[in-house]
Each structure stands twice: as C-alpha cells, then as structure tokens.
Design an enzyme around this catalytic site. Structure first.
Site, PDB file in Angstrom:
ATOM      1  CG  HIS A 139      -2.073   0.922   1.074  1.00 27.60           C
ATOM      2  ND1 HIS A 139      -1.997   2.275   1.265  1.00 27.60           N
ATOM      3  CD2 HIS A 139      -3.345   0.663   0.695  1.00 27.60           C
ATOM      4  CE1 HIS A 139      -3.177   2.810   1.016  1.00 27.60           C
ATOM      5  NE2 HIS A 139      -4.008   1.860   0.661  1.00 27.60           N
ATOM      6  CG  ASP A 152      -8.700  -4.130  -2.583  1.00 27.74           C
ATOM      7  OD1 ASP A 152      -9.880  -3.983  -2.274  1.00 27.74           O
ATOM      8  OD2 ASP A 152      -8.010  -3.262  -3.131  1.00 27.74           O
TER       9      ASP A 152
HETATM   10  N1  ACO Z   1       4.069  -7.730  -5.077  1.00 23.90           N
HETATM   11  C1  ACO Z   1       5.402  -7.711  -5.286  1.00 23.90           C
HETATM   12  N2  ACO Z   1       6.184  -6.627  -5.145  1.00 23.90           N
HETATM   13  C2  ACO Z   1       5.576  -5.473  -4.780  1.00 23.90           C
HETATM   14  C3  ACO Z   1       4.189  -5.413  -4.532  1.00 23.90           C
HETATM   15  C4  ACO Z   1       3.440  -6.591  -4.694  1.00 23.90           C
HETATM   16  N3  ACO Z   1       2.123  -6.586  -4.469  1.00 23.90           N
HETATM   17  N4  ACO Z   1       3.860  -4.141  -4.186  1.00 23.90           N
HETATM   18  C5  ACO Z   1       5.003  -3.443  -4.206  1.00 23.90           C
HETATM   19  N5  ACO Z   1       6.047  -4.254  -4.551  1.00 23.90           N
HETATM   20  C6  ACO Z   1       7.459  -3.869  -4.598  1.00 23.90           C
HETATM   21  C7  ACO Z   1       7.781  -3.055  -5.844  1.00 23.90           C
HETATM   22  O1  ACO Z   1       8.230  -3.882  -6.910  1.00 23.90           O
HETATM   23  C8  ACO Z   1       8.883  -2.156  -5.321  1.00 23.90           C
HETATM   24  O2  ACO Z   1      10.062  -2.921  -5.250  1.00 23.90           O
HETATM   25  P1  ACO Z   1      11.503  -2.203  -5.506  1.00 23.90           P
HETATM   26  O3  ACO Z   1      11.633  -1.176  -4.415  1.00 23.90           O
HETATM   27  O4  ACO Z   1      12.487  -3.309  -5.399  1.00 23.90           O
HETATM   28  O5  ACO Z   1      11.418  -1.597  -6.877  1.00 23.90           O
HETATM   29  C9  ACO Z   1       8.468  -1.851  -3.886  1.00 23.90           C
HETATM   30  O6  ACO Z   1       7.689  -2.999  -3.478  1.00 23.90           O
HETATM   31  C10 ACO Z   1       7.648  -0.581  -3.703  1.00 23.90           C
HETATM   32  O7  ACO Z   1       6.516  -0.672  -4.578  1.00 23.90           O
HETATM   33  P2  ACO Z   1       5.889   0.572  -5.349  1.00 23.90           P
HETATM   34  O8  ACO Z   1       5.197   0.086  -6.557  1.00 23.90           O
HETATM   35  O9  ACO Z   1       6.961   1.622  -5.522  1.00 23.90           O
HETATM   36  O10 ACO Z   1       4.854   1.099  -4.269  1.00 23.90           O
HETATM   37  P3  ACO Z   1       3.653   2.098  -4.568  1.00 23.90           P
HETATM   38  O11 ACO Z   1       3.409   2.797  -3.292  1.00 23.90           O
HETATM   39  O12 ACO Z   1       3.920   2.911  -5.781  1.00 23.90           O
HETATM   40  O13 ACO Z   1       2.451   1.122  -4.939  1.00 23.90           O
HETATM   41  C11 ACO Z   1       0.671  -0.418  -4.716  1.00 23.90           C
HETATM   42  C12 ACO Z   1       1.486   0.706  -4.030  1.00 23.90           C
HETATM   43  C13 ACO Z   1       0.163   0.075  -6.069  1.00 23.90           C
HETATM   44  C14 ACO Z   1      -0.535  -0.730  -3.838  1.00 23.90           C
HETATM   45  C15 ACO Z   1       1.569  -1.669  -4.886  1.00 23.90           C
HETATM   46  O14 ACO Z   1       1.979  -2.139  -3.625  1.00 23.90           O
HETATM   47  C16 ACO Z   1       0.865  -2.782  -5.671  1.00 23.90           C
HETATM   48  O15 ACO Z   1       0.942  -2.806  -6.905  1.00 23.90           O
HETATM   49  N6  ACO Z   1       0.183  -3.722  -4.954  1.00 23.90           N
HETATM   50  C17 ACO Z   1      -0.602  -4.744  -5.638  1.00 23.90           C
HETATM   51  C18 ACO Z   1      -1.932  -4.159  -6.131  1.00 23.90           C
HETATM   52  C19 ACO Z   1      -2.908  -3.916  -5.003  1.00 23.90           C
HETATM   53  O16 ACO Z   1      -3.077  -4.737  -4.108  1.00 23.90           O
HETATM   54  N7  ACO Z   1      -3.576  -2.764  -5.071  1.00 23.90           N
HETATM   55  C20 ACO Z   1      -4.615  -2.382  -4.082  1.00 23.90           C
HETATM   56  C21 ACO Z   1      -4.098  -1.286  -3.225  1.00 23.90           C
HETATM   57  S1  ACO Z   1      -5.220  -0.927  -1.941  1.00 23.90           S
HETATM   58  C22 ACO Z   1      -6.427   0.009  -2.643  1.00 23.90           C
HETATM   59  O17 ACO Z   1      -6.300   0.636  -3.652  1.00 23.90           O
HETATM   60  C23 ACO Z   1      -7.653  -0.035  -1.965  1.00 23.90           C
END
Ligand code: ACO
Length: 430
Positions: free
Chosen positions: A308, A365
C-alpha cells in the site's frame, strides 16, 4: 501556521518556506508561493510527497495503522454502525441523532428509484457488459435526469439532497448492472428494506425464487462498505476532486472516480486477488511459483492484495476484514478453499525477506473479495462494491473541495522533449 520555517538555498539566495501543522501534528512545507518567489517548480511523479489539499474528513497514519473518519476510529465504526450511519457521518461531519438518521434512511428509500427512461440504458449494453462500465456511464447520465441543486436553490439543502440521491440511486444502478450482465429481469428497490438488505435483494431476488434476507450477509456487507467509505487522497478521490475543480458537476466527477477506481492497482485489486488465488489453487497450490514471479524484477507480475502506498506496518481495514472473514465463514458454515489459500499465502509472504524489507502487508482488498464471495457477490462486481462503499467519501471530498473554493487542479511538468526546431515542409523532408 507554525512559527518555524524551512530554508531553501538556491545559489546565493535563501528562501523561507512556511511550515504548516495538521491538527494531528504532522507538518508540511508550504510551497504555494515557490514558483512566484524562485521561478522553480517541484517534481513529484506519483505524488509521493505532495499534499494536494487540507481536509477534515479522514485521518490516516500509515506507520501506526490508524484510520479515522471525522475523528472516529474505524474499528469503532465498523463494530457499531450501519453503513448509512457512517455515510451520514462522512457527509455531514458528525454522527446523526436518532431523528436525523431516520430521515436520512427515508431519503435512501425515497430516492432509490431510477427515472423509468433510464431503465432502457441497461438494454443497450451487450451481454456480459462490465458492471463497472455500466456504473460509470449511468452515474454520469444521472445529471440529465436529476440536475444537482445548490443550497441557494433548495431550502432543504440542495447538495444534501443530491448526495442522498446519488447514494440511493447508485446502489440501484449497481444492482441493475449485475442483473443486466447475467440477462435477468431487473428487481426494483423495496421501500421496506434498509440500505444493505435492499441491495442484496435487488441483486439476488428472482421471479419465483424470492431472496431470503440473511442477517449475517447484511451485517458483513455493512462492515465492508464502512471500511471502504473514505480513504483520503487516493487515486479515485483525487480524480473526483480534480474533475470537480474544473466546475464539472457532481455526477460527472463521481463517474470519473468510478473509472479511476476500476484499475487493478486500485479498486480492481479485490477482483484480481480472487483470480490470483484461483490460479494458485488450480496450479496445485504452487505458492512458490507465484511468490517468485512477484519478486522477479524482470516480470511485471505482483501479488495483488499486498502493499500500500501509505500503510507501511499494516492496513487496519485488512485486520478487521480478516476477523470478519473468519466469523462469517463460521456462521454461514462455508468452506471455501480460497480462504485457506489466502491464509497460507499471507503466512508465506510474512516470512519472506523480500516482502518484509519492502513493508508489503495484506491490504483491504486481500480478504474483502473472499467475504463478497461468501455472501454471493460475483467477482466482476467486486470493484462496483468498492465504488458503492467509497461513494460517501467521494461526495464529501468533492463538497469540501467546493467549499474551500479550490482552484482548478493543474499540475506542472518538466519538458524533456525537443527544443524548438525549424519546421520543414513535407516536400522537403526526403
Ligand atoms: N508484489 C510484489 N512486489 C511489490 C508489490 C506486490 N504486491 N507491491 C510493491 N512491490 C514492490 C515493488 O516492486 C517495489 O520494489 P523495488 O523497491 O524493489 O522496486 C516496492 O515494493 C515498492 O513498490 P511501489 O510500486 O513503488 O509502491 P507504490 O506505493 O507505488 O504502490 C501499490 C502501491 C500500487 C498498492 C503496490 O503495492 C501494488 O501494486 N500492490 C498490488 C496491487 C494492489 O493490491 N492494489 C490495491 C491497493 S489498496 C487500494 O487501492 C484499496
């Protein structure tokens, strides 16, 4: 405004930037005059550090896992209130009195019907049309049938009426969109049922097969909608504010919010979680395959339902939902293999260094889809359920934006394309 200043030195000049303090103690550097004073803009793609507004609706502390609506803890609201009561709180700023809630509930019944002409919209979509697309377009079209009123036009409080209409009618549209997607006759709202009962009845009642209200399903739905009711400046809420800042009407702004919510990184995630769990199940529970894919930097795959932008310890909503999940499965005596898959995946991820280092915990979620399944909601309706829950938040944020007389949203950019070049007519281009 605090007495302190941040100091920014550019070349030989030092600028003093005011520090603003939130009611809960967080501080922000006020850069509203930065461009005027320094000629510079800030660059913050993804708005990782940018506060777009001040707000008194929702407080969120991602480190401590705190979420409050209008000052009340989400845990207390989810335990003790109905969704209608929380919607009132979010819209009006205070919990309703008994009489106010009664009248708000009456509004939900009074405004539940759609103009009969709008019913034809549902016939124009192809079979299996996406309920999210139907929701977004039909909410937008409400403007043509129920132009929003402002307070000065309406002695009963114009925006209050428009907000109540939107809440009541969006629920009807959501249920109709599902009936349409499965080719069943529409079920009209009942004036005798409360908000969640009415929704479930419109979803599941069928000719010759009346839907029997299950109190546990109603209570689970109330809880899920409450947990989604607002979440400050996320992607869809920011969209609602941004669209509204141009002067676009409330329905158009909310319809844009629905579209923003649709994506799998936001409100579409609950649907994607179920698909992911089904894949793991169908793949002989090969957890490691999916975990490895998610960790592989050359693979765009992610474990949906983890991570998140703001919660870096735990998502308090996920905690409540996980407990609710256990309760409803026990009460309804349901045995869903996906719940076991979800629990095992969470366990494995919580012990995996990759996820620990990046603070990736289950988000709201991760378990919500499993509850929706348990109460009979089909997977393609999950984002619609999210939208239904988020509606009071979107309306309150839009109204706050209006009241604050927010300027039109217009971010800047750093241009990295060609410098100006000389035009060559097509005949001379070779
Ligand atoms: N699985 C694997 N790796 C992940 C995940 C995941 N679900 N989420 C983040 N990471 C990793 C990224 O690859 C990144 O790694 P790095 O630092 O080595 O490059 C690091 O964790 C940080 O991730 P970001 O994408 O920079 O984090 P951001 O804050 O931009 O994104 C998000 C947040 C979109 C929720 C992300 O965690 C994600 O894609 N999660 C899966 C989708 C999801 O569950 N969305 C619902 C969110 S809750 C809502 O909207 C109600």
């Amino acid at each position: 405004m605090s007495e302190e200043f941040a100091r920014l030195t550019i070349g030989d000049t030092t600028y003093k930037l005011p520090i603003i303090e939130a009611s809960t103690g967080e501080r922000a550097v006020d850069i509203r005059n930065l461009l005027k004073e320094t000629g510079l803009i800030t660059l913050d793609s993804g708005y990782m550090n940018t506060g777009a507004c001040t707000s008194s609706i929702t407080y969120l502390d991602g480190k401590e896992g705190i979420l409050n609506y209008r000052g009340y803890r989400i845990e207390d609201l989810a335990e003790n209130c109905s969704f209608t009561e929380v919607a009132y709180l979010i819209l009006h700023g205070d919990l309703p009195t008994f009489e106010a809630l009664k009248s708000f509930r009456q509004d939900m019944r009074r405004f539940a019907l759609l103009h009969e002409d709008m019913i034809h919209f549902f016939d124009s979509y192809p079979p299996n049309a996406s309920p999210m697309s139907i929701l977004s377009t039909t909410v937008n079209a409400l403007h043509n049938y129920y132009p929003e009123m402002n307070e000065s036009e309406d002695p009963y409080g114009g925006y209050t009426v428009t907000a109540a209409r939107l809440l009541a009618k969006t629920r009807t549209i959501a249920a109709f969109s599902y009936k349409k997607s499965i080719g069943h006759p529409l079920v009209y709202p009942s004036p005798r049922m409360n908000y969640c009962e009415n929704f479930l009845n419109m979803m599941f009642d069928r000719p010759n097969l009346p839907y029997k209200i299950i109190p546990e399903a109603v209570s689970a739905l109330n809880k899920l909608l409450i947990l989604h009711a607002d979440h400050e400046q996320n992607c869809s809420t920011s969209t609602v504010r941004l669209v509204g800042s141009s002067g676009a009407n409330l329905y158009a702004s909310i319809s844009s919010g629905v579209s923003a919510l649709w994506g799998p990184l936001h409100g579409g995630a609950n649907q994607a979680v179920i698909e992911m769990l089904e894949n793991i199940y169908a793949d002989n529970k090969d957890f490691e395959k999916y975990i490895s894919k998610a960790k592989d930097k050359n693979d765009p795959y992610r474990l949906t339902g983890f991570g998140h932008r703001v919660y870096k310890t735990f998502d308090p909503r996920a905690k409540i939902i996980k407990n609710a999940c256990d309760d409803i499965f026990e009460i309804l005596d349901i045995n869903d293999p996906l719940l076991d898959i979800a629990k095992e995946l969470e366990e494995r991820v919580s012990n995996d260094q990759y996820f620990i280092e990046r603070n990736l915990y289950p988000n709201v979620d991760f378990y919500s889809g499993i509850i929706y399944r348990a109460i009979g909601i089909p997977t393609n309706m999950f984002p619609v359920m999210f939208a239904l829950g988020r509606l009071p938040g979107w309306i309150a944020q839009w109204t706050e934006m209006k009241e604050d007389r927010t300027r039109i949203g217009r971010p800047r950019q750093l241009y990295i394309g060609h410098p100006q070049r000389e035009f060559i007519a097509i005949k001379d281009r070779g």
